[in-house]
Motif scaffolding. Structure first.
Motif, PDB file in Angstrom:
ATOM      1  N   THR A   8     -12.720   2.386  -9.060  1.00  0.00           N
ATOM      2  CA  THR A   8     -11.870   3.244  -8.242  1.00  0.00           C
ATOM      3  C   THR A   8     -10.417   3.099  -8.664  1.00  0.00           C
ATOM      4  O   THR A   8      -9.680   4.081  -8.719  1.00  0.00           O
ATOM      5  CB  THR A   8     -12.028   2.891  -6.756  1.00  0.00           C
ATOM      6  OG1 THR A   8     -13.411   2.953  -6.408  1.00  0.00           O
ATOM      7  CG2 THR A   8     -11.250   3.833  -5.878  1.00  0.00           C
ATOM      8  N   GLU A   9     -10.018   1.874  -8.982  1.00  0.00           N
ATOM      9  CA  GLU A   9      -8.644   1.643  -9.424  1.00  0.00           C
ATOM     10  C   GLU A   9      -8.359   2.400 -10.720  1.00  0.00           C
ATOM     11  O   GLU A   9      -7.286   2.972 -10.892  1.00  0.00           O
ATOM     12  CB  GLU A   9      -8.391   0.154  -9.616  1.00  0.00           C
ATOM     13  CG  GLU A   9      -6.955  -0.159  -9.977  1.00  0.00           C
ATOM     14  CD  GLU A   9      -6.699  -1.636 -10.154  1.00  0.00           C
ATOM     15  OE1 GLU A   9      -5.540  -2.039  -9.990  1.00  0.00           O
ATOM     16  OE2 GLU A   9      -7.643  -2.384 -10.478  1.00  0.00           O
ATOM     17  N   ARG A  10      -9.306   2.439 -11.629  1.00  0.00           N
ATOM     18  CA  ARG A  10      -9.121   3.196 -12.877  1.00  0.00           C
ATOM     19  C   ARG A  10      -8.971   4.681 -12.596  1.00  0.00           C
ATOM     20  O   ARG A  10      -8.132   5.355 -13.207  1.00  0.00           O
ATOM     21  CB  ARG A  10     -10.306   2.964 -13.815  1.00  0.00           C
ATOM     22  CG  ARG A  10     -10.286   1.616 -14.464  1.00  0.00           C
ATOM     23  CD  ARG A  10     -11.388   1.485 -15.489  1.00  0.00           C
ATOM     24  NE  ARG A  10     -11.561   0.091 -15.854  1.00  0.00           N
ATOM     25  CZ  ARG A  10     -12.714  -0.497 -16.033  1.00  0.00           C
ATOM     26  NH1 ARG A  10     -13.844   0.192 -15.915  1.00  0.00           N
ATOM     27  NH2 ARG A  10     -12.783  -1.764 -16.348  1.00  0.00           N
ATOM     28  N   ASP A  13      -5.645   5.207 -11.018  1.00  0.00           N
ATOM     29  CA  ASP A  13      -4.630   5.040 -12.050  1.00  0.00           C
ATOM     30  C   ASP A  13      -4.471   6.326 -12.853  1.00  0.00           C
ATOM     31  O   ASP A  13      -3.349   6.739 -13.172  1.00  0.00           O
ATOM     32  CB  ASP A  13      -4.991   3.868 -12.966  1.00  0.00           C
ATOM     33  CG  ASP A  13      -3.865   3.506 -13.914  1.00  0.00           C
ATOM     34  OD1 ASP A  13      -2.732   3.288 -13.420  1.00  0.00           O
ATOM     35  OD2 ASP A  13      -4.111   3.450 -15.132  1.00  0.00           O
ATOM     36  N   LEU A  72       0.867   1.836  -7.004  1.00  0.00           N
ATOM     37  CA  LEU A  72      -0.364   1.255  -7.539  1.00  0.00           C
ATOM     38  C   LEU A  72      -0.070   0.034  -8.396  1.00  0.00           C
ATOM     39  O   LEU A  72      -0.753  -0.985  -8.300  1.00  0.00           O
ATOM     40  CB  LEU A  72      -1.141   2.283  -8.360  1.00  0.00           C
ATOM     41  CG  LEU A  72      -2.448   1.785  -8.961  1.00  0.00           C
ATOM     42  CD1 LEU A  72      -3.456   1.485  -7.843  1.00  0.00           C
ATOM     43  CD2 LEU A  72      -3.023   2.798  -9.924  1.00  0.00           C
ATOM     44  N   THR A 151      -2.943   4.802  -2.764  1.00  0.00           N
ATOM     45  CA  THR A 151      -2.922   3.782  -3.816  1.00  0.00           C
ATOM     46  C   THR A 151      -2.570   2.416  -3.246  1.00  0.00           C
ATOM     47  O   THR A 151      -3.108   1.405  -3.685  1.00  0.00           O
ATOM     48  CB  THR A 151      -1.948   4.146  -4.953  1.00  0.00           C
ATOM     49  OG1 THR A 151      -0.639   4.291  -4.434  1.00  0.00           O
ATOM     50  CG2 THR A 151      -2.369   5.405  -5.674  1.00  0.00           C
ATOM     51  N   LEU A 154      -5.743   1.133  -1.684  1.00  0.00           N
ATOM     52  CA  LEU A 154      -6.632   0.595  -2.715  1.00  0.00           C
ATOM     53  C   LEU A 154      -6.142  -0.777  -3.169  1.00  0.00           C
ATOM     54  O   LEU A 154      -6.927  -1.702  -3.334  1.00  0.00           O
ATOM     55  CB  LEU A 154      -6.709   1.548  -3.911  1.00  0.00           C
ATOM     56  CG  LEU A 154      -7.514   1.038  -5.107  1.00  0.00           C
ATOM     57  CD1 LEU A 154      -8.982   0.890  -4.728  1.00  0.00           C
ATOM     58  CD2 LEU A 154      -7.340   1.955  -6.282  1.00  0.00           C
ATOM     59  N   ARG A 155      -4.848  -0.903  -3.330  1.00  0.00           N
ATOM     60  CA  ARG A 155      -4.273  -2.187  -3.723  1.00  0.00           C
ATOM     61  C   ARG A 155      -4.556  -3.248  -2.656  1.00  0.00           C
ATOM     62  O   ARG A 155      -4.842  -4.396  -2.978  1.00  0.00           O
ATOM     63  CB  ARG A 155      -2.781  -2.009  -3.938  1.00  0.00           C
ATOM     64  CG  ARG A 155      -2.118  -3.190  -4.477  1.00  0.00           C
ATOM     65  CD  ARG A 155      -0.824  -2.788  -5.159  1.00  0.00           C
ATOM     66  NE  ARG A 155      -0.250  -3.953  -5.735  1.00  0.00           N
ATOM     67  CZ  ARG A 155      -0.701  -4.554  -6.810  1.00  0.00           C
ATOM     68  NH1 ARG A 155      -1.724  -4.072  -7.437  1.00  0.00           N
ATOM     69  NH2 ARG A 155      -0.142  -5.636  -7.272  1.00  0.00           N
ATOM     70  N   MET A 158      -8.036  -4.406  -3.080  1.00  0.00           N
ATOM     71  CA  MET A 158      -8.131  -5.306  -4.233  1.00  0.00           C
ATOM     72  C   MET A 158      -7.650  -6.718  -3.867  1.00  0.00           C
ATOM     73  O   MET A 158      -8.259  -7.707  -4.256  1.00  0.00           O
ATOM     74  CB  MET A 158      -7.303  -4.779  -5.410  1.00  0.00           C
ATOM     75  CG  MET A 158      -7.795  -3.479  -5.993  1.00  0.00           C
ATOM     76  SD  MET A 158      -9.356  -3.625  -6.838  1.00  0.00           S
ATOM     77  CE  MET A 158      -8.865  -4.503  -8.297  1.00  0.00           C
TER      78      MET A 158
END
Length: 175
Positions: A8-10, A13, A72, A151, A154-155, A158
């Motif tokens: 998901t991060e990719r 990004d 991000l 973002t 999402l961070r 993570m």
């Protein structure tokens, strides 16, 4: 779960890079506009009509379209007055608190900007000199702010997936 977050991060990004590329294109247009305005003003006594208005729009675009990638990659300016808060569990907890505040603030600002975009659409609001409709510009800015909030969320996921440690990009070399 961690694998899903990495994929998901990719994806996020890539979306953030799209917004950053839009900001770069706007910056290039701003440079061209400024050059044309200066040449027209000093060599032909004929400046670009509405240049100030266009510069305002471009500056807003550059700033807000840069937000998603900045949020991000955690490219914020950080001043470490108390280094204790940037190590170990304290760093992990402070990162979570800061990300939660960032998400809330970005969402609130995005919500207000989106309300303004809707009002600008309903009122058929246009810029002062060139009569450019404001709602598409403000709408894209609000989308960019919401993507920045996403973002950050999402961070946060993570960071939460690795208790006690924070992702490498948060660490400065030597700390």
């Amino acid at each position: 779960m961690r694998n899903f977050l990495i994929k998901t991060e990719r994806l996020v990004d890539s979306a953030s890079l799209f917004f950053a590329n839009v900001a770069a294109i706007i910056l290039l247009a701003l440079v061209a506009l400024t050059c044309a305005d200066v040449v027209g003003r000093y060599f032909f006594s004929s400046p670009v009509v509405g240049a100030v208005e266009l510069v305002r729009i471009c500056m807003a675009g550059i700033i807000f379209f840069s937000f998603p990638l900045m949020f991000l990659r955690n490219d914020h300016i950080i001043v470490d007055l108390i280094p204790l808060f940037r190590r170990g569990w304290m760093a992990w907890i402070s990162t979570i608190v800061i990300l939660c505040v960032t998400i809330i603030v970005a969402y609130k600002i995005g919500d207000r900007v989106a309300d303004y975009a809707v009002r600008a659409f309903e009122d058929e609001d246009v810029t002062e000199y060139l009569l450019i409709p404001r709602w598409p510009i403000v709408g894209f800015i609000s989308v960019s702010i919401f993507v920045a909030a996403a973002t950050s969320a999402l961070r946060l996921l993570m960071v939460l997936s690795t208790p006690g440690t924070i992702p490498k990009e948060d660490h400065e070399e030597g700390i």
